[in-house]
Design a protein around this motif. Structure first.
Motif, mmCIF file in Angstrom:
data_model
loop_
_atom_site.group_PDB
_atom_site.id
_atom_site.type_symbol
_atom_site.label_atom_id
_atom_site.label_comp_id
_atom_site.label_asym_id
_atom_site.label_seq_id
_atom_site.Cartn_x
_atom_site.Cartn_y
_atom_site.Cartn_z
ATOM 1 N N ARG A 160 -17.846 92.267 8.215
ATOM 2 C CA ARG A 160 -17.875 92.377 9.666
ATOM 3 C C ARG A 160 -18.919 91.413 10.211
ATOM 4 N N ALA A 161 -18.706 90.972 11.427
ATOM 5 C CA ALA A 161 -19.648 90.051 12.059
ATOM 6 C C ALA A 161 -19.684 90.307 13.551
ATOM 7 N N ARG A 162 -20.883 90.267 14.105
ATOM 8 C CA ARG A 162 -21.019 90.448 15.555
ATOM 9 C C ARG A 162 -20.603 89.171 16.299
ATOM 10 N N PHE A 163 -20.880 88.022 15.688
ATOM 11 C CA PHE A 163 -20.557 86.740 16.320
ATOM 12 C C PHE A 163 -20.005 85.798 15.265
ATOM 13 N N ILE A 164 -19.131 84.914 15.700
ATOM 14 C CA ILE A 164 -18.575 83.880 14.831
ATOM 15 C C ILE A 164 -18.830 82.525 15.470
ATOM 16 N N ILE A 165 -19.267 81.578 14.647
ATOM 17 C CA ILE A 165 -19.438 80.190 15.085
ATOM 18 C C ILE A 165 -18.507 79.338 14.252
ATOM 19 N N ASP A 166 -17.596 78.657 14.901
ATOM 20 C CA ASP A 166 -16.612 77.829 14.216
ATOM 21 C C ASP A 166 -17.111 76.395 14.144
ATOM 22 N N THR A 167 -17.480 75.971 12.952
ATOM 23 C CA THR A 167 -17.868 74.579 12.711
ATOM 24 C C THR A 167 -16.994 74.001 11.600
ATOM 25 N N SER A 168 -15.780 74.523 11.485
ATOM 26 C CA SER A 168 -14.882 74.128 10.399
ATOM 27 C C SER A 168 -14.321 72.730 10.570
ATOM 28 N N GLY A 169 -14.452 72.146 11.752
ATOM 29 C CA GLY A 169 -13.862 70.848 12.024
ATOM 30 C C GLY A 169 -12.416 70.937 12.456
ATOM 31 N N ASP A 170 -11.714 71.960 11.973
ATOM 32 C CA ASP A 170 -10.296 72.135 12.289
ATOM 33 C C ASP A 170 -10.033 73.405 13.084
ATOM 34 N N ALA A 171 -11.091 74.056 13.557
ATOM 35 C CA ALA A 171 -10.969 75.282 14.354
ATOM 36 C C ALA A 171 -10.236 76.383 13.595
ATOM 37 N N HIS A 172 -10.480 76.486 12.279
ATOM 38 C CA HIS A 172 -9.809 77.510 11.478
ATOM 39 C C HIS A 172 -10.156 78.918 11.953
ATOM 40 N N ALA A 173 -11.425 79.150 12.272
ATOM 41 C CA ALA A 173 -11.831 80.488 12.704
ATOM 42 C C ALA A 173 -11.192 80.842 14.038
ATOM 43 N N ALA A 174 -11.145 79.895 14.945
ATOM 44 C CA ALA A 174 -10.541 80.150 16.253
ATOM 45 C C ALA A 174 -9.066 80.499 16.107
ATOM 46 N N VAL A 175 -8.359 79.756 15.258
ATOM 47 C CA VAL A 175 -6.946 80.037 15.041
ATOM 48 C C VAL A 175 -6.772 81.422 14.421
ATOM 49 N N ALA A 176 -7.601 81.751 13.425
ATOM 50 C CA ALA A 176 -7.516 83.065 12.782
ATOM 51 C C ALA A 176 -7.784 84.189 13.769
ATOM 52 N N ALA A 177 -8.650 83.917 14.748
ATOM 53 C CA ALA A 177 -8.992 84.933 15.742
ATOM 54 C C ALA A 177 -8.048 84.941 16.936
ATOM 55 N N GLY A 178 -7.103 84.003 16.971
ATOM 56 C CA GLY A 178 -6.171 83.948 18.095
ATOM 57 C C GLY A 178 -6.768 83.364 19.353
ATOM 58 N N VAL A 179 -7.813 82.564 19.205
ATOM 59 C CA VAL A 179 -8.487 81.953 20.357
ATOM 60 C C VAL A 179 -7.810 80.623 20.689
ATOM 61 N N PRO A 180 -7.610 80.294 21.976
ATOM 62 C CA PRO A 180 -6.896 79.063 22.347
ATOM 63 C C PRO A 180 -7.585 77.797 21.824
ATOM 64 N N THR A 181 -6.777 76.906 21.262
ATOM 65 C CA THR A 181 -7.238 75.594 20.817
ATOM 66 C C THR A 181 -6.267 74.540 21.348
ATOM 67 N N GLU A 182 -6.647 73.287 21.199
ATOM 68 C CA GLU A 182 -5.743 72.211 21.579
ATOM 69 C C GLU A 182 -5.908 71.055 20.614
ATOM 70 N N VAL A 183 -4.876 70.231 20.505
ATOM 71 C CA VAL A 183 -4.909 69.068 19.634
ATOM 72 C C VAL A 183 -4.159 67.943 20.334
ATOM 73 N N SER A 184 -4.652 66.741 20.176
ATOM 74 C CA SER A 184 -4.020 65.593 20.825
ATOM 75 C C SER A 184 -2.699 65.251 20.149
ATOM 76 N N ALA A 185 -1.878 64.481 20.837
ATOM 77 C CA ALA A 185 -0.605 64.034 20.280
ATOM 78 C C ALA A 185 -0.871 63.151 19.062
ATOM 79 N N PRO A 186 0.052 63.130 18.089
ATOM 80 C CA PRO A 186 -0.159 62.347 16.859
ATOM 81 C C PRO A 186 -0.526 60.891 17.117
ATOM 82 N N GLU A 187 0.084 60.282 18.115
ATOM 83 C CA GLU A 187 -0.210 58.876 18.385
ATOM 84 C C GLU A 187 -1.604 58.681 18.986
ATOM 85 N N GLU A 188 -2.200 59.751 19.513
ATOM 86 C CA GLU A 188 -3.536 59.680 20.098
ATOM 87 C C GLU A 188 -4.631 59.945 19.085
#
Length: 440
Positions: A160-188
């Protein structure tokens, strides 16, 4: 597969940091020094992220624009202490100027044991390497329930954790937690780089102007057909031992299919192609460049150097205008001094220099999707262009330190991250006085 025990039976940490790169190290160590109990989770078996695993051999964003070869740290605190400690321990050289900016040349192969040493010296900080963050549930009572698993095993455990800090580079924790993320288009998305170590280098070609001449030799050979055309952008830098060197092979995106740095198959294919081109480069050096007849690959990186994937949507989204105009914020907790660096082509980067250092607001390090999730490093809340400046390691460490302190404060007060004042973070950061030669 056995299920982890009931959440109530699991150890409770004040802060869980996902990702053991330089931003994660800064967040975890700073949170623990501020009084929090901290678990640092890293998928690889070594700490350091791209600095150790992708052989990124320069720390950028540490300094204000140098004047008369004098280097002033932009962010006194963890980033400065770590840089000075690495120099003292022989894992980095003194700073040097590249064009308009100052950088700290580092030796990736020497840093991993030092990062392990640094984390082991901090009370209240535990490190779990070779561990993935598989699931995060909001367990209520102001807690997350996290399912962890060995990268190479099916075994799972929970905490268990009271707080999470995502420094994974790929926002793995945010995705696992269902928190909104965004990524640029492949050409960008910015092009990656493949860096490898070689032995048997000609020391005369590893200094100053000679390095540029060697890069020009590669470029001419690629244009004339002696090398594959994709080898037209190769950089060389001396290693930590005489006769060793790093070769950086800037990678074009796949000719067929979509470039997706989050797709394991895509990255594996690109890494295999990079190794093939690297082998061709080494043969070329042996046969065509005097003094390199005995060169050979000494070590491959653990992974390719990825510059950009997902970003987490924060309470404030930093923009290119913020960076270029050197905007200040009332709640700023760090400074960005690096230009916007965009690798839109594998042949080289485009640089857009700011008018002045830009402040990084604490809000850009706090998720808009959950009041107890923060971020730093490549996950920072920014546009694609702004990330080109904010993602570099010196800035990432300063941001990691700030959100680590903020999470520790919030754990002590039992409040959400947005209730923490930037002034409190700045005060705690300035109160930590450690000798850089002893620990970061």
């Amino acid at each position: 597969m056995p299920s982890p025990a009931s959440p109530k039976a699991q150890k409770l940490w004040d802060v869980l940091v996902a990702g053991g790169g330089t931003a994660g190290l800064a967040a975890a160590i700073s949170a623990a020094r501020a009084g929090a109990s901290v678990l640092l989770v890293e998928r690889s078996d070594v700490l350091g992220g791209n600095a150790t695993q992708a052989f990124v051999h320069s720390f950028c964003g540490l300094f204000l624009p140098p004047e008369n070869q004098e280097y002033q740290y932009a962010n006194p605190g963890f980033a400065e202490r770590l840089a000075q400690w690495l120099v003292f321990r022989g894992a980095a050289l003194p700073p040097e100027t590249h064009g308009k900016v100052g950088v700290l040349p580092t030796f990736p192969e020497k840093m991993a044991p030092l990062f392990e040493e640094a984390t082991a010296a901090v009370s209240g900080l535990a490190v779990a390497c070779s561990t993935g963050l598989r699931e995060i549930c909001d367990g209520g009572n102001k807690e997350f329930f996290c399912v962890l698993g060995g990268v190479a095993t099916e075994a799972e455990t929970g905490c268990r954790a009271r707080f999470i800090i995502d420094t994974s580079g790929d926002a793995h924790a945010a995705v696992a937690a269902g928190v909104p993320t965004e990524v640029s288009a492949p050409e960008e998305l910015q092009h990656p780089t493949f860096v490898f170590r070689i032995s048997g280098a000609n020391p005369k070609d590893l200094t100053g102007y000679q390095r540029l001449k060697l890069a020009a030799v590669f470029n001419r050979a690629a244009r004339s057909g002696l090398l594959p055309p994709e080898c037209d952008s190769v950089l060389v830098r001396p290693g930590g031992t005489p006769g060793e060197a790093f070769l950086s092979l800037n990678m074009p995106k796949p000719a067929h299919g979509i470039y997706d740095p989050l797709d394991g198959a895509c990255i594996r294919n690109m890494e295999e192609m990079a190794r093939q081109r690297a082998a061709v480069l080494v043969r070329f050096l042996r046969q065509e460049v005097p003094g390199w007849e005995a060169c050979d690959v000494l070590e491959w990186p653990r992974r390719m150097g990825i510059r950009e994937t997902r970003r987490i949507q924060g309470l404030y989204v930093m923009t290119a205008k913020d960076v270029l105009e050197g905007r200040h914020f009332e709640d700023q907790v760090a400074w960005s001094t690096w230009p916007i660096e965009l690798w839109n082509k594998h042949t080289g980067a485009e640089f857009y220099y700011p008018a002045a250092p830009c402040g990084i607001p604490l809000r850009a390090l706090m998720s808009a999707g959950h009041p107890r999730l923060g971020m730093a490093g490549r996950c920072v809340s920014a546009t694609h262009e702004a990330l080109g400046a904010l993602r570099v390691m010196g800035t990432a460490m300063a941001a990691g330190e700030a959100i680590g302190i903020a999470a520790a404060l919030a754990a002590t007060k039992d409040c959400n991250l947005p209730e923490i004042q930037a002034s409190e973070v700045r005060e705690i950061r300035s109160s930590v006085h450690l000798k850089a030669k002893e620990q970061p």
